[in-house]
Design an enzyme around this catalytic site. Structure first.
Site, short mmCIF file in Angstrom:
data_model
loop_
_atom_site.label_atom_id
_atom_site.label_comp_id
_atom_site.label_asym_id
_atom_site.label_seq_id
_atom_site.Cartn_x
_atom_site.Cartn_y
_atom_site.Cartn_z
N GLU A 62 -30.34 9.26 2.95
CA GLU A 62 -31.08 8.19 2.27
C GLU A 62 -31.84 8.71 1.05
O GLU A 62 -31.94 8.03 0.03
CB GLU A 62 -32.03 7.51 3.24
CG GLU A 62 -31.36 6.64 4.28
CD GLU A 62 -30.68 7.44 5.39
OE1 GLU A 62 -29.80 6.87 6.08
OE2 GLU A 62 -31.02 8.63 5.56
N HIS A 131 -33.41 0.45 15.10
CA HIS A 131 -32.61 -0.50 14.33
C HIS A 131 -33.30 -1.86 14.22
O HIS A 131 -32.63 -2.86 13.96
CB HIS A 131 -31.23 -0.70 14.98
CG HIS A 131 -30.42 0.55 15.09
ND1 HIS A 131 -30.61 1.46 16.08
CD2 HIS A 131 -29.41 1.02 14.31
CE1 HIS A 131 -29.74 2.45 15.93
NE2 HIS A 131 -29.01 2.21 14.86
#
Length: 340
Positions: A62, A131
């Site tokens: 990321e 998540h």
């Protein structure tokens, strides 16, 4: 303009497609967004249409995804990157804070950062602790960023197009619970099918929804409700069920927030309830509460009430209890209505 009934996911894909057509400098990348079309299929078919040079997969990094986007933007490209789940943005935090948000200021306006970072956020898919997070408050604390969260397909497309066209960075948060329906975002409850909802009727071509403006979803005189994303639909469902004359404001752009619309409503109603899915302490509701207090103190007839997620790690086994649901929201509405 011709419209079609779309889910939020389809509307987001349409926005990306249209902007890829309009802007030859736009590139689209992230984990699995190319051949696979993204974990939620938001980019499905775009690599086949625009080629591997413009739509491509990135490594599981990321920090690398955001860092390269900053460099691309500084040299004239329009990067739109996907962080596969909002929970995964933390390794990119230094690039977001130290580089992306500051490049215009640090370069004395020589460089801008027209970067859009898309992130699926929130719970509702039984994704567990890694998540399902709702990190919007973190981004609102970073000067130089816009933070946007749509609540419906029509505005998801318009806001995403506006975000991509922005010369400055935008964090574009997509509530996973609203990707495919039910449109009201809470279990199978629906006042009407999302496919028949006016906000699911999406123009086929280009349009944009202005950033930094809230929308009044329901007019009312008794109290003001501030919400965004999935919580807008929970707020509406609760108001209908309790038959309370609530004015419900969808922030759309979380920051910079449209304080003018908020203040006008609270000064009219004298009461305010704030909803968000994220944990309570230091959530964005605290900032909203402070702003309402500063702008509307002499108009308030009851304490400001927040209805939020719990101050716990994300509770996978109790996901639907963790969310502010209609019953918790109705209790909040009733509590502020009792205050004299």
């Amino acid at each position: 303009m011709t419209t079609q009934s779309l889910s939020m996911l389809q509307a987001i894909r349409s926005a990306l497609d249209i902007m890829m057509q309009r802007d030859a400098n736009m590139v689209l990348y992230g984990q699995d967004v190319g051949y696979f079309g993204g974990v939620f299929r938001a980019t499905e078919g775009l690599q086949a249409k625009y080629g591997k040079q413009r739509v491509f997969d990135a490594p599981i990094s990321e920090s690398g995804i955001v860092g390269t986007a900053v460099g691309m933007a500084a040299y004239g490209l329009t990067p739109v990157v996907e962080i596969q789940f909002g929970d995964y943005f933390y390794p990119a935090m230094d690039q977001i804070v130290s580089e992306l948000s500051r490049i215009r200021y640090r370069s004395a306006n020589d460089f801008t950062a027209p970067v859009t970072i898309r992130m699926p956020v929130g719970g509702g898919i039984y994704g567990g602790q890694t998540h399902s997070q709702s990190p919007e408050a973190i981004f609102t604390h970073i000067a130089g960023l816009r933070t946007v969260m749509p609540s419906n397909p029509l505005e998801a497309k318009g806001l995403l197009i506006a975000a991509i066209e922005s010369p400055d960075p935008v964090i574009f948060l997509e509530p996973k619970r609203l990707y495919n329906g039910p449109f009201d975002g809470y279990h199978e409850r629906a006042l009407q099918s999302w496919r028949d909802h006016p906000l699911a009727q999406v123009p086929e071509g280009y349009y944009h929804t202005k950033l930094d403006q809230a929308a009044v979803r329901r007019e009312g005189q008794a109290l003001t409700v501030l919400a965004y994303g999935t919580m807008v639909h929970v707020a509406l469902a609760a108001a209908e069920e309790a038959q309370i004359d609530a004015e419900i404001i969808d922030l759309r752009t979380i920051w910079p927030v449209d304080i003018a619309t908020i203040a006008e409503s609270v000064q009219k109603t004298g009461r305010c309830v704030i909803l968000h899915e994220a944990t309570r302490t230091s959530g964005f509701g605290a900032e909203l509460s402070a702003l309402v207090q500063e702008h509307c103190f002499y108009f308030l007839e009851a304490p400001i009430v927040r209805v939020t997620g719990w101050d716990t790690p994300y509770p996978h086994a109790h996901e639907w209890d963790y969310f502010p649901g209609p019953q918790r929201v109705i209790a909040a509405y009733q509590s502020v209505m009792k205050e004299i």
